[in-house]
Design a protein around this motif. Structure first.
Motif, PDB file in Angstrom:
ATOM      1  N   ILE A 169       0.847  -1.197   0.000  1.00 31.22           N
ATOM      2  CA  ILE A 169       0.000   0.000   0.000  1.00 31.22           C
ATOM      3  C   ILE A 169       0.886   1.253   0.000  1.00 31.22           C
ATOM      4  O   ILE A 169       0.710   2.168  -0.807  1.00 31.22           O
ATOM      5  CB  ILE A 169      -0.945   0.009   1.216  1.00 31.22           C
ATOM      6  N   GLY A 170       1.869   1.273   0.909  1.00 28.04           N
ATOM      7  CA  GLY A 170       2.787   2.406   0.962  1.00 28.04           C
ATOM      8  C   GLY A 170       3.626   2.521  -0.290  1.00 28.04           C
ATOM      9  O   GLY A 170       3.857   3.619  -0.815  1.00 28.04           O
ATOM     10  N   GLY A 171       4.071   1.360  -0.798  1.00 22.47           N
ATOM     11  CA  GLY A 171       4.909   1.358  -1.990  1.00 22.47           C
ATOM     12  C   GLY A 171       4.174   1.818  -3.224  1.00 22.47           C
ATOM     13  O   GLY A 171       4.756   2.462  -4.103  1.00 22.47           O
ATOM     14  N   ALA A 172       2.877   1.492  -3.331  1.00 23.91           N
ATOM     15  CA  ALA A 172       2.088   1.924  -4.485  1.00 23.91           C
ATOM     16  C   ALA A 172       2.014   3.444  -4.558  1.00 23.91           C
ATOM     17  O   ALA A 172       2.132   4.044  -5.637  1.00 23.91           O
ATOM     18  CB  ALA A 172       0.685   1.325  -4.403  1.00 23.91           C
ATOM     19  N   ILE A 173       1.833   4.058  -3.401  1.00 20.35           N
ATOM     20  CA  ILE A 173       1.784   5.517  -3.346  1.00 20.35           C
ATOM     21  C   ILE A 173       3.158   6.105  -3.649  1.00 20.35           C
ATOM     22  O   ILE A 173       3.288   7.081  -4.397  1.00 20.35           O
ATOM     23  CB  ILE A 173       1.277   5.979  -1.962  1.00 20.35           C
ATOM     24  N   ALA A 174       4.199   5.480  -3.100  1.00 17.58           N
ATOM     25  CA  ALA A 174       5.563   5.947  -3.352  1.00 17.58           C
ATOM     26  C   ALA A 174       5.915   5.840  -4.829  1.00 17.58           C
ATOM     27  O   ALA A 174       6.531   6.744  -5.409  1.00 17.58           O
ATOM     28  CB  ALA A 174       6.552   5.146  -2.511  1.00 17.58           C
ATOM     29  N   LYS A 175       5.524   4.744  -5.465  1.00 20.74           N
ATOM     30  CA  LYS A 175       5.812   4.554  -6.887  1.00 20.74           C
ATOM     31  C   LYS A 175       5.114   5.618  -7.733  1.00 20.74           C
ATOM     32  O   LYS A 175       5.678   6.127  -8.709  1.00 20.74           O
ATOM     33  CB  LYS A 175       5.384   3.155  -7.334  1.00 20.74           C
ATOM     34  N   LYS A 176       3.875   5.945  -7.373  1.00 19.72           N
ATOM     35  CA  LYS A 176       3.137   6.981  -8.105  1.00 19.72           C
ATOM     36  C   LYS A 176       3.827   8.332  -7.933  1.00 19.72           C
ATOM     37  O   LYS A 176       3.923   9.122  -8.879  1.00 19.72           O
ATOM     38  CB  LYS A 176       1.701   7.043  -7.577  1.00 19.72           C
ATOM     39  N   LEU A 177       4.332   8.591  -6.732  1.00 16.22           N
ATOM     40  CA  LEU A 177       5.037   9.831  -6.457  1.00 16.22           C
ATOM     41  C   LEU A 177       6.349   9.897  -7.233  1.00 16.22           C
ATOM     42  O   LEU A 177       6.692  10.921  -7.845  1.00 16.22           O
ATOM     43  CB  LEU A 177       5.299   9.955  -4.947  1.00 16.22           C
ATOM     44  N   LEU A 178       7.087   8.809  -7.232  1.00 12.49           N
ATOM     45  CA  LEU A 178       8.370   8.765  -7.939  1.00 12.49           C
ATOM     46  C   LEU A 178       8.183   8.884  -9.448  1.00 12.49           C
ATOM     47  O   LEU A 178       9.036   9.452 -10.147  1.00 12.49           O
ATOM     48  CB  LEU A 178       9.087   7.451  -7.614  1.00 12.49           C
ATOM     49  N   LYS A 179       7.088   8.378  -9.946  1.00 14.77           N
ATOM     50  CA  LYS A 179       6.842   8.434 -11.392  1.00 14.77           C
ATOM     51  C   LYS A 179       6.712   9.861 -11.886  1.00 14.77           C
ATOM     52  O   LYS A 179       7.008  10.157 -13.046  1.00 14.77           O
ATOM     53  CB  LYS A 179       5.583   7.631 -11.742  1.00 14.77           C
ATOM     54  N   ILE A 222      11.019   8.305 -12.322  1.00 13.36           N
ATOM     55  CA  ILE A 222      11.713   7.192 -11.664  1.00 13.36           C
ATOM     56  C   ILE A 222      10.848   5.944 -11.730  1.00 13.36           C
ATOM     57  O   ILE A 222       9.661   5.976 -11.378  1.00 13.36           O
ATOM     58  CB  ILE A 222      12.033   7.541 -10.200  1.00 13.36           C
ATOM     59  N   GLU A 223      11.435   4.835 -12.163  1.00 12.82           N
ATOM     60  CA  GLU A 223      10.719   3.574 -12.254  1.00 12.82           C
ATOM     61  C   GLU A 223      11.469   2.484 -11.499  1.00 12.82           C
ATOM     62  O   GLU A 223      12.698   2.516 -11.403  1.00 12.82           O
ATOM     63  CB  GLU A 223      10.531   3.158 -13.716  1.00 12.82           C
ATOM     64  N   ILE A 224      10.712   1.508 -11.000  1.00 15.85           N
ATOM     65  CA  ILE A 224      11.294   0.407 -10.225  1.00 15.85           C
ATOM     66  C   ILE A 224      10.709  -0.907 -10.718  1.00 15.85           C
ATOM     67  O   ILE A 224       9.496  -1.005 -10.941  1.00 15.85           O
ATOM     68  CB  ILE A 224      10.993   0.567  -8.719  1.00 15.85           C
ATOM     69  N   ILE A 225      11.552  -1.904 -10.890  1.00 15.24           N
ATOM     70  CA  ILE A 225      11.086  -3.218 -11.318  1.00 15.24           C
ATOM     71  C   ILE A 225      11.872  -4.314 -10.593  1.00 15.24           C
ATOM     72  O   ILE A 225      13.087  -4.198 -10.403  1.00 15.24           O
ATOM     73  CB  ILE A 225      11.209  -3.384 -12.844  1.00 15.24           C
ATOM     74  N   ILE A 260      15.609  -3.190  -9.588  1.00 20.71           N
ATOM     75  CA  ILE A 260      16.334  -2.155 -10.322  1.00 20.71           C
ATOM     76  C   ILE A 260      15.507  -0.877 -10.321  1.00 20.71           C
ATOM     77  O   ILE A 260      14.324  -0.888 -10.680  1.00 20.71           O
ATOM     78  CB  ILE A 260      16.603  -2.591 -11.775  1.00 20.71           C
ATOM     79  N   ALA A 261      16.114   0.227  -9.910  1.00 21.59           N
ATOM     80  CA  ALA A 261      15.458   1.535  -9.925  1.00 21.59           C
ATOM     81  C   ALA A 261      16.207   2.448 -10.890  1.00 21.59           C
ATOM     82  O   ALA A 261      17.424   2.588 -10.789  1.00 21.59           O
ATOM     83  CB  ALA A 261      15.446   2.142  -8.527  1.00 21.59           C
ATOM     84  N   THR A 262      15.498   3.045 -11.837  1.00 22.80           N
ATOM     85  CA  THR A 262      16.117   3.914 -12.846  1.00 22.80           C
ATOM     86  C   THR A 262      15.535   5.321 -12.793  1.00 22.80           C
ATOM     87  O   THR A 262      14.432   5.537 -12.275  1.00 22.80           O
ATOM     88  CB  THR A 262      15.904   3.339 -14.256  1.00 22.80           C
ATOM     89  N   GLY A 263      16.299   6.253 -13.346  1.00 20.48           N
ATOM     90  CA  GLY A 263      15.836   7.637 -13.434  1.00 20.48           C
ATOM     91  C   GLY A 263      16.131   8.486 -12.222  1.00 20.48           C
ATOM     92  O   GLY A 263      15.633   9.610 -12.099  1.00 20.48           O
ATOM     93  N   LEU A 264      16.955   7.969 -11.317  1.00 24.39           N
ATOM     94  CA  LEU A 264      17.247   8.700 -10.072  1.00 24.39           C
ATOM     95  C   LEU A 264      18.345   9.733 -10.262  1.00 24.39           C
ATOM     96  O   LEU A 264      19.306   9.506 -11.006  1.00 24.39           O
ATOM     97  CB  LEU A 264      17.673   7.718  -8.987  1.00 24.39           C
ATOM     98  N   PRO A 265      18.250  10.861  -9.570  1.00 20.14           N
ATOM     99  CA  PRO A 265      19.329  11.857  -9.608  1.00 20.14           C
ATOM    100  C   PRO A 265      20.489  11.421  -8.724  1.00 20.14           C
ATOM    101  O   PRO A 265      20.341  10.527  -7.881  1.00 20.14           O
ATOM    102  CB  PRO A 265      18.658  13.106  -9.036  1.00 20.14           C
ATOM    103  N   ALA A 266      21.628  12.030  -8.910  1.00 17.03           N
ATOM    104  CA  ALA A 266      22.759  11.805  -8.013  1.00 17.03           C
ATOM    105  C   ALA A 266      22.543  12.622  -6.743  1.00 17.03           C
ATOM    106  O   ALA A 266      21.936  13.689  -6.774  1.00 17.03           O
ATOM    107  CB  ALA A 266      24.060  12.218  -8.689  1.00 17.03           C
TER     108      ALA A 266
END
Length: 371
Positions: free
Chosen positions: A135-145, A149-152, A212-218
């Motif tokens: 539940i928390g991760g679904a909201i976090a993923k929507k926020l990161l998108k 940022i994507e996670i798989i 794997i998480a992509t699209g992240l800033p340094a």
């Protein structure tokens, strides 16, 4: 008992396997994020039981109900509460283990610490409580998108069967084409056969899940305490059945010299043609000095075999004070790895969302405001 994780974007998990309901309270999510129950349901469906012969036969719809934190289809900055009601629990399956702790489970430890334990389905110690993570991760993923940022997550090993390396761009499609959630179709078939053979034997098997998480800033993370990899390791190790975490090359790095595995920097171009800094390899898994370096963040978790098996095992009888045996009934996964992929994605998303806010890349109160 600690049930909360995250500094700003935080998740408080509640509920038990055979209780009335489970869920999570998500605090610190900025306002004006478009969010619906369907957004969360999509993620919950990935970890839902009873979807194939490789999972427990327990039939739960895991239907999400949001009871706070959403106004007119958007987050309003207040705590978001999501609840999933249990509908298919069978507590009678566990009455025979009331005084006989199951090998591989936390039953004995719970009793020693608290003096009382809901043994039905493992209670609060059940893998079912990871509904709160998702539940928390679904909201976090929507926020990161919103930040690209994507996670798989995908299964890379079951028992001694290892998947071949699959190009990231093809992972999304390939992992949905088999029940194991493995990117290598040939290996997935062998993995499924192994899992089903263990199920037939009344046993179970473990494996490894990669995220794997992509699209992240340094620059995400803190140099000392609050390291990004440290926080990721904490939440990943908090997933039921996880016994090991590695970032990037992980334990394999002990076999090499620095000249062989140091990630050398270089200038490159993004997809839009803009100049950027990258590393030629990614043995560090996207994290250096406790902080992200802009490369994909790669983690792997070792998932032990599901400890609830129907084979006779040795244990003790706490009431009689003597040695005995136990034969566990009920409905259990012969391999938890395929369902753990959804939990690993969610756990990773929670930490990354928290650090994106903490590091100033996402406005802490209102997505419509610039940093």
């Amino acid at each position: 008992m600690t049930n909360t994780i995250g500094k700003i974007f935080s998740i408080t998990s509640f509920g038990s396997s055979h209780g009335k309901a489970l869920g999570a309270v998500v605090d610190g999510c900025p306002a004006n994020l478009e969010l619906s129950e369907e957004d969360i349901q999509i993620e919950l469906n990935k970890r839902r039981p009873g979807t194939s012969a490789l999972t427990t036969s327990r039939q739960e719809g895991d239907k999400i109900e949001i009871v706070s934190g959403i106004f007119e289809g958007k987050t309003d900055g207040t705590p978001i509460t999501g609840i999933v009601y249990n509908t298919n629990q069978k507590s009678k399956d566990y009455s025979n283990i009331k005084n006989t702790p199951r090998p591989g489970h936390g039953d004995f430890c719970w009793m020693e610490r608290y003096g009382i334990y809901d043994y039905n389905g493992g209670g609060r110690g059940s893998g079912r409580i990871t509904i709160g993570h998702v539940i928390g991760g679904a909201i976090a993923k929507k926020l990161l998108k919103t930040q690209g940022i994507e996670i798989i997550s995908h299964v890379v090993q079951i028992g001694d069967i290892k998947a071949k390396n699959i190009d990231y761009e093809n992972l999304k499609d390939t992992i949905e084409k088999n029940n194991v959630k493995c990117g290598d179709a040939e290996a997935a078939k062998l993995m499924e056969e192994l899992i089903l053979s263990k199920k037939q034997e009344g046993d179970s098997i473990g494996g490894i899940v990669e995220t794997i998480a992509t699209g992240l800033p340094a620059g995400l993370g803190e140099p000392v305490f609050g390291k990004l990899d440290g926080d990721l390791a904490q939440i990943l190790m908090s997933i039921n059945a996880v016994k090991g975490v590695e970032i990037g090359l992980g334990f394999e790095s002990a076999k090499y010299s620095a000249s062989e595995i140091n990630d050398e920097f270089c200038y490159d171009e993004n997809d839009d043609g803009a100049k950027c800094i990258k590393t030629k390899t990614n043995n560090s898994g996207g994290i250096l000095g406790g902080m992200s370096n802009g490369m994909p963040i790669v983690s792997r978790i070792a998932v032990k075999p599901t400890p609830s098996i129907s084979k006779i095992q040795n244990t003790i009888d706490l009431e009689k004070g003597e040695n005995t045996t136990i034969e566990i009934s009920g409905r259990h996964d012969p391999c938890i790895c395929p369902r753990v992929t959804a939990v690993a994605e969610s756990a990773t998303a929670i930490i990354l969302a928290d650090h994106m806010i903490r590091s100033g890349f996402i406005h802490p109160t209102n997505l419509n405001k610039s940093i």
